[in-house]
Each structure stands twice: as C-alpha cells, then as structure tokens.
Design a protein around this motif. Structure first.
Motif, PDB file in Angstrom:
ATOM      1  N   THR A  46      -5.962 -21.652   7.004  1.00 12.65           N
ATOM      2  CA  THR A  46      -5.638 -20.982   5.720  1.00 12.65           C
ATOM      3  C   THR A  46      -4.230 -20.244   5.572  1.00 12.65           C
ATOM      4  O   THR A  46      -4.114 -19.714   6.953  1.00 12.65           O
ATOM      5  CB  THR A  46      -6.786 -20.461   5.029  1.00 12.65           C
ATOM      6  OG1 THR A  46      -6.677 -18.881   5.994  1.00 12.65           O
ATOM      7  CG2 THR A  46      -8.138 -20.825   4.980  1.00 12.65           C
ATOM      8  N   THR A  47      -3.665 -20.317   4.562  1.00 10.20           N
ATOM      9  CA  THR A  47      -2.456 -19.348   4.612  1.00 10.20           C
ATOM     10  C   THR A  47      -2.173 -19.112   3.238  1.00 10.20           C
ATOM     11  O   THR A  47      -2.766 -19.739   2.142  1.00 10.20           O
ATOM     12  CB  THR A  47      -1.028 -20.009   5.171  1.00 10.20           C
ATOM     13  OG1 THR A  47      -0.235 -19.158   5.285  1.00 10.20           O
ATOM     14  CG2 THR A  47      -0.722 -21.239   4.306  1.00 10.20           C
ATOM     15  N   VAL A  48      -1.450 -18.187   2.977  1.00 13.69           N
ATOM     16  CA  VAL A  48      -1.240 -17.169   1.599  1.00 13.69           C
ATOM     17  C   VAL A  48       0.337 -17.484   1.371  1.00 13.69           C
ATOM     18  O   VAL A  48       1.145 -17.076   2.401  1.00 13.69           O
ATOM     19  CB  VAL A  48      -1.698 -16.119   1.353  1.00 13.69           C
ATOM     20  CG1 VAL A  48      -1.262 -15.369  -0.099  1.00 13.69           C
ATOM     21  CG2 VAL A  48      -3.239 -15.989   1.663  1.00 13.69           C
ATOM     22  N   ILE A  49       0.914 -17.941   0.252  1.00 12.49           N
ATOM     23  CA  ILE A  49       2.288 -18.082  -0.032  1.00 12.49           C
ATOM     24  C   ILE A  49       2.381 -17.268  -1.550  1.00 12.49           C
ATOM     25  O   ILE A  49       1.417 -17.280  -2.033  1.00 12.49           O
ATOM     26  CB  ILE A  49       2.924 -19.304   0.076  1.00 12.49           C
ATOM     27  CG1 ILE A  49       2.340 -20.275  -1.144  1.00 12.49           C
ATOM     28  CG2 ILE A  49       2.687 -20.151   1.367  1.00 12.49           C
ATOM     29  CD1 ILE A  49       2.851 -21.677  -1.336  1.00 12.49           C
ATOM     30  N   PRO A  50       3.756 -16.653  -1.523  1.00 12.03           N
ATOM     31  CA  PRO A  50       4.031 -16.115  -2.991  1.00 12.03           C
ATOM     32  C   PRO A  50       3.943 -17.071  -3.960  1.00 12.03           C
ATOM     33  O   PRO A  50       4.518 -18.148  -4.004  1.00 12.03           O
ATOM     34  CB  PRO A  50       5.332 -15.423  -2.762  1.00 12.03           C
ATOM     35  CG  PRO A  50       5.534 -15.710  -1.472  1.00 12.03           C
ATOM     36  CD  PRO A  50       4.812 -16.608  -0.714  1.00 12.03           C
ATOM     37  N   ALA A  51       3.542 -16.825  -5.124  1.00 13.37           N
ATOM     38  CA  ALA A  51       3.565 -17.634  -6.285  1.00 13.37           C
ATOM     39  C   ALA A  51       3.533 -16.896  -7.633  1.00 13.37           C
ATOM     40  O   ALA A  51       3.084 -15.851  -7.648  1.00 13.37           O
ATOM     41  CB  ALA A  51       2.326 -18.530  -6.374  1.00 13.37           C
ATOM     42  N   LYS A  52       4.216 -17.362  -8.706  1.00 11.34           N
ATOM     43  CA  LYS A  52       4.204 -16.802  -9.961  1.00 11.34           C
ATOM     44  C   LYS A  52       2.799 -17.569 -10.671  1.00 11.34           C
ATOM     45  O   LYS A  52       2.949 -18.656 -11.040  1.00 11.34           O
ATOM     46  CB  LYS A  52       5.246 -17.128 -10.878  1.00 11.34           C
ATOM     47  CG  LYS A  52       6.645 -16.565 -10.335  1.00 11.34           C
ATOM     48  CD  LYS A  52       7.893 -16.831 -11.051  1.00 11.34           C
ATOM     49  CE  LYS A  52       9.110 -16.136 -10.624  1.00 11.34           C
ATOM     50  NZ  LYS A  52      10.373 -16.745 -11.163  1.00 11.34           N
ATOM     51  N   VAL A  53       1.802 -16.689 -10.658  1.00 10.42           N
ATOM     52  CA  VAL A  53       0.420 -17.125 -11.543  1.00 10.42           C
ATOM     53  C   VAL A  53       0.416 -16.883 -12.835  1.00 10.42           C
ATOM     54  O   VAL A  53       0.273 -15.781 -12.925  1.00 10.42           O
ATOM     55  CB  VAL A  53      -0.544 -16.855 -10.376  1.00 10.42           C
ATOM     56  CG1 VAL A  53      -1.866 -17.480 -11.186  1.00 10.42           C
ATOM     57  CG2 VAL A  53      -0.409 -17.238  -9.039  1.00 10.42           C
ATOM     58  N   GLN A  54       0.473 -17.818 -13.819  1.00  8.46           N
ATOM     59  CA  GLN A  54       0.331 -17.571 -14.979  1.00  8.46           C
ATOM     60  C   GLN A  54      -1.139 -17.834 -15.436  1.00  8.46           C
ATOM     61  O   GLN A  54      -1.737 -16.954 -16.347  1.00  8.46           O
ATOM     62  CB  GLN A  54       1.071 -18.817 -16.037  1.00  8.46           C
ATOM     63  CG  GLN A  54       2.653 -18.513 -16.133  1.00  8.46           C
ATOM     64  CD  GLN A  54       3.309 -19.477 -15.157  1.00  8.46           C
ATOM     65  OE1 GLN A  54       2.998 -19.616 -14.035  1.00  8.46           O
ATOM     66  NE2 GLN A  54       4.318 -20.189 -15.605  1.00  8.46           N
ATOM     67  N   GLU A  55      -1.828 -18.625 -14.863  1.00  8.65           N
ATOM     68  CA  GLU A  55      -3.434 -18.838 -14.868  1.00  8.65           C
ATOM     69  C   GLU A  55      -3.986 -18.935 -13.634  1.00  8.65           C
ATOM     70  O   GLU A  55      -3.758 -20.078 -12.879  1.00  8.65           O
ATOM     71  CB  GLU A  55      -3.659 -20.079 -15.839  1.00  8.65           C
ATOM     72  CG  GLU A  55      -3.146 -19.937 -17.134  1.00  8.65           C
ATOM     73  CD  GLU A  55      -3.451 -21.164 -18.065  1.00  8.65           C
ATOM     74  OE1 GLU A  55      -4.621 -22.005 -17.497  1.00  8.65           O
ATOM     75  OE2 GLU A  55      -2.830 -21.368 -18.945  1.00  8.65           O
ATOM     76  N   PRO A  56      -4.849 -18.031 -13.016  1.00  6.63           N
ATOM     77  CA  PRO A  56      -5.509 -18.090 -11.842  1.00  6.63           C
ATOM     78  C   PRO A  56      -6.494 -19.330 -11.817  1.00  6.63           C
ATOM     79  O   PRO A  56      -6.930 -19.548 -12.930  1.00  6.63           O
ATOM     80  CB  PRO A  56      -6.260 -16.898 -11.599  1.00  6.63           C
ATOM     81  CG  PRO A  56      -6.287 -16.386 -13.095  1.00  6.63           C
ATOM     82  CD  PRO A  56      -5.248 -16.909 -13.900  1.00  6.63           C
ATOM     83  N   GLY A  57      -6.941 -19.835 -10.710  1.00  8.55           N
ATOM     84  CA  GLY A  57      -7.728 -20.876 -10.626  1.00  8.55           C
ATOM     85  C   GLY A  57      -7.998 -21.535  -9.407  1.00  8.55           C
ATOM     86  O   GLY A  57      -7.293 -21.268  -8.514  1.00  8.55           O
ATOM     87  N   ARG A  58      -8.759 -22.591  -9.184  1.00 10.58           N
ATOM     88  CA  ARG A  58      -8.994 -23.054  -7.806  1.00 10.58           C
ATOM     89  C   ARG A  58      -9.192 -24.672  -7.974  1.00 10.58           C
ATOM     90  O   ARG A  58      -9.801 -25.171  -9.098  1.00 10.58           O
ATOM     91  CB  ARG A  58     -10.220 -22.492  -7.184  1.00 10.58           C
ATOM     92  CG  ARG A  58     -10.186 -21.175  -6.885  1.00 10.58           C
ATOM     93  CD  ARG A  58     -11.725 -20.617  -6.365  1.00 10.58           C
ATOM     94  NE  ARG A  58     -11.910 -20.723  -4.826  1.00 10.58           N
ATOM     95  CZ  ARG A  58     -12.894 -21.492  -4.611  1.00 10.58           C
ATOM     96  NH1 ARG A  58     -13.850 -21.853  -5.427  1.00 10.58           N
ATOM     97  NH2 ARG A  58     -13.013 -21.476  -3.165  1.00 10.58           N
ATOM     98  N   SER A  59      -8.746 -25.547  -7.252  1.00 12.53           N
ATOM     99  CA  SER A  59      -8.681 -27.008  -7.137  1.00 12.53           C
ATOM    100  C   SER A  59      -8.407 -27.635  -5.776  1.00 12.53           C
ATOM    101  O   SER A  59      -7.673 -26.995  -5.043  1.00 12.53           O
ATOM    102  CB  SER A  59      -7.809 -27.637  -8.267  1.00 12.53           C
ATOM    103  OG  SER A  59      -7.963 -28.876  -8.485  1.00 12.53           O
ATOM    104  N   VAL A  60      -9.042 -28.681  -5.551  1.00 16.96           N
ATOM    105  CA  VAL A  60      -8.477 -29.535  -4.409  1.00 16.96           C
ATOM    106  C   VAL A  60      -7.762 -30.813  -4.763  1.00 16.96           C
ATOM    107  O   VAL A  60      -8.180 -31.504  -5.622  1.00 16.96           O
ATOM    108  CB  VAL A  60      -9.931 -29.873  -3.758  1.00 16.96           C
ATOM    109  CG1 VAL A  60      -9.635 -30.786  -2.433  1.00 16.96           C
ATOM    110  CG2 VAL A  60     -10.975 -28.716  -3.438  1.00 16.96           C
TER     111      VAL A  60
END
Length: 367
Positions: free
Chosen positions: A54-68
């Motif tokens: 797993t890793t985390v990168i910066p993002a401009k998130v307008q709507e949070p959520g999860r998907s594959v």
C-alpha cells in the motif's frame, strides 16, 4: 468518488503496487488495485493473499470513496495519459471515468467490499535497519533461495537474531548464503520471509540510510519503506540447522581478487550451454588457480594468480552456482576455504566474516 492526481505520482505508485497484484486468480478483485480517496490523499493497495503493498499519494479529493480498478488497465492508461493531471471519477455503480487532457476512458470497476482485507498484525516485534543495509543483505542472500517446492520453508530466507546480531540465511540444497549484521535488538527472534517478498522489497528500497521499520508477527511481517507499506505472509516449518552445515576449518585457504575470478569462470563457461552441461574444473596449487572446462564443443582453460596456504586441491563446480557466489561477494578480495574435492567450498571477505557463501562441489570424472 472524485479526485485529481499528478501523473508522475500516480504512475510510480501504480507501477509499484502492481507487483502485489495477482495475474491469474478466480477472484476478480485480486487483479485490481483498491483506490481509497479521503481528505487530501489517495491510498492505493494491491494484495494477492500472500503479499500486500500500500502507498499514499497527495490528491485533490472532491468526493471521498473507494473502488477497485483493473491494475493492468489502470497502469496502461496512467502511463499513456497526455496531461500532468489525471481526474478519476467513480459513480455509485462503479463505472470509472479517467480523464487527462483530451483523452477520456470509461472502465468498469469492482465494489471495494470485494477486495480482501489486508492482514492486521498482533503481538508483533519491532526492529529497524537502514534501507541500504537491508537492500545489501537481501541482494547478497536471495540468490540462494530454493526455487523448487520440495521443502517450501527453503523458498524463503531465515532472519535469525541473537546477541545483537542478525543472520540472514538462504539455502537450496546446492549452496548456502549467509549475511551477518549487528542490530540494536536485545532479544532472540527468528522468522522466514518468502523469496518473492524479498525480491519485491529490493525494488522499493533506496540506497539511503533512511530507517526501514520491520514488524514481525506470528504469521505475517510488515515493512515500512518511506511512504510504502509491505505486508507478507511468513513461511512456516523447520529451517535447516545452518550452523551445523558450515565447515569450521579448512585444509586450504586461497585469497584472490573476486573480479578476476568472475571473468575467468565466465571465459571457460563459454562452452557450457543448457544442452551441453559440464562442471568447471578448478585446480588450486603453486599460488595459481587453473580453470578447465570440456564439452562436446571443445576445451577451454584459464588461470589466475592467487595467494595460497595448505594442500593442493582439484575440485569441480556447477558454473552458475560458482558465478552466483562470486558475483554476490560485493568486495575486491575474497578468502576461499577448501577441504578436499568433495567438501563444500566457503567464500568469505578477505577480512572479517560479514558474509559466508557455501558452494557444494560436483564429482569430477577423470578425463
């Protein structure tokens, strides 16, 4: 889910996470990467039920959520996008729209609930090693991990800590590689990490002295490398008693330059192919090492000067196993220990004992 990410960040993350994704599986979600968008960041996860990254990168998130999303498709799309910014939108039915510049893709996603949960560690023990040291340890030993599944425990490397000393050992029945390193850990600890996991770790480890946090549990191990987290199953079983297999004395001690020996073995190995196999015959005597090889294609010989103490020895080796040991020494001069034509050869640095490689000989036929 709706977010915007930088192409360079996303491309690097997807390329690394993809290594933990199953290529062939009956569970479609395992062929994908789980995207989890929250405030200001995007987490990417891949997991094949044995290895998870797993890793985390910066993002401009307008709507949070999860998907594959399919790892193969996502990787190909991200790599070829024309713009530095990539916008990803996933609707409630898991249809994903990926936009960058003038290009637009619509791909079918998989509900995040179908992605298996990564293991959680309980009762884990923490140790720490600099990234460059761990990378060197793995590189010097993983070549000797067994490829056959005759003894599954030997498809990994043993990490054994005792008296503030870490030994990492790999063995496959024909050779053994051991690397030793001082470590700030008072207790006694041992676990076996799969060779596949170790190979993937070397691709994430940088040549820096940044610490890598290692958490070893009963059945899993976790590595924190910069902004990546790698979790892996551990191998279970009885590992070889490696201390009992290492010769304590040698009748012949030879000191030579590793690079000269590698080049010499490579030259005489030119006659050896997958179809034409033959041992490399090594004759140590009179302060020189002679190498001979004979196949149906012809004969080759070479020699190089060495410093030598003890009896003359004529011994044969599989050329690949001999080269693997020589190439992984990572030092200028090495000390070779021999105790006759049928005893294993030891390879160590000229000074000290930071590593020790064993190579079993091949019985020679008289020409």
């Amino acid at each position: 889910m709706k977010l915007t990410v930088n192409k360079t960040d996303m491309n690097e993350a997807v390329s690394n996470i993809q290594r933990a994704v199953s290529s062939k599986t009956s569970i479609p979600a395992l062929e994908g990467i789980l995207l989890s968008a929250a405030e200001g960041q995007l987490e990417l996860s891949g997991y094949d039920l044995e290895l998870g990254i797993t890793t985390v990168i910066p993002a401009k998130v307008q709507e949070p959520g999860r998907s594959v999303l399919s790892a193969r498709l996502l990787s190909d799309i991200v790599r070829r996008t024309p713009s530095d910014a990539i916008e990803i939108t996933v609707d409630p039915k898991n249809m994903a729209a990926i936009e960058s510049g003038a290009s637009h893709f619509s791909i079918i996603g998989i509900p995040a609930e179908e992605f298996p949960e990564l293991p959680k560690l309980s009762d884990s023990v923490q140790i720490s090693l600099p990234a460059n040291v761990l990378k060197s340890i793995i590189r010097q030993t993983v070549y000797a991990v067994a490829e056959s599944d005759a003894k599954p425990i030997h498809q990994g490397s043993l990490f054994a800590i005792e008296n503030n000393m870490l030994d990492v050992v790999a063995v496959d029945g024909y050779r053994l590689a051991k690397r030793s390193e001082a470590i700030a850990f008072e207790g006694k600890l041992s676990f076996v990490v799969p060779g596949k996991t170790l190979n993937e770790l070397t691709k994430l480890l940088k040549d820096s002295d940044d610490p890598v946090e290692i958490s070893a549990g009963q059945r899993h191990i976790l590595f924190k490398i910069a902004n990546y987290t790698v979790i892996s199953s551990l191998l279970e079983g009885e590992f070889l008693n490696y201390k009992a297999t290492i010769p304590t004395t040698s009748k012949t001690t030879v000191t030579l330059r590793a690079r000269d020996a590698i080049e010499s073995v490579e030259r005489v190995s030119l006659l050896i192919t997958d179809r034409l196999k033959s041992p490399v015959r090594c004759i140590f005597g009179d302060h020189e090492m002679k190498l001979l090889c004979t196949t149906s294609m012809g004969r080759a010989s070479d020699q190089l000067p060495v410093e030598m103490e003890g009896d003359e020895v004529e011994i044969g080796f599989n050329n690949r196993y001999l080269l693997d040991a020589l190439r992984n020494t990572e030092c200028d001069e090495i000390r070779v220990g021999l105790s006759g034509p049928l005893s294993p050869m030891t390879v160590q640095p000229k000074e000290g004992d930071s590593f020790l490689f064993l190579v079993l000989p091949v019985r020679l036929k008289n020409d």
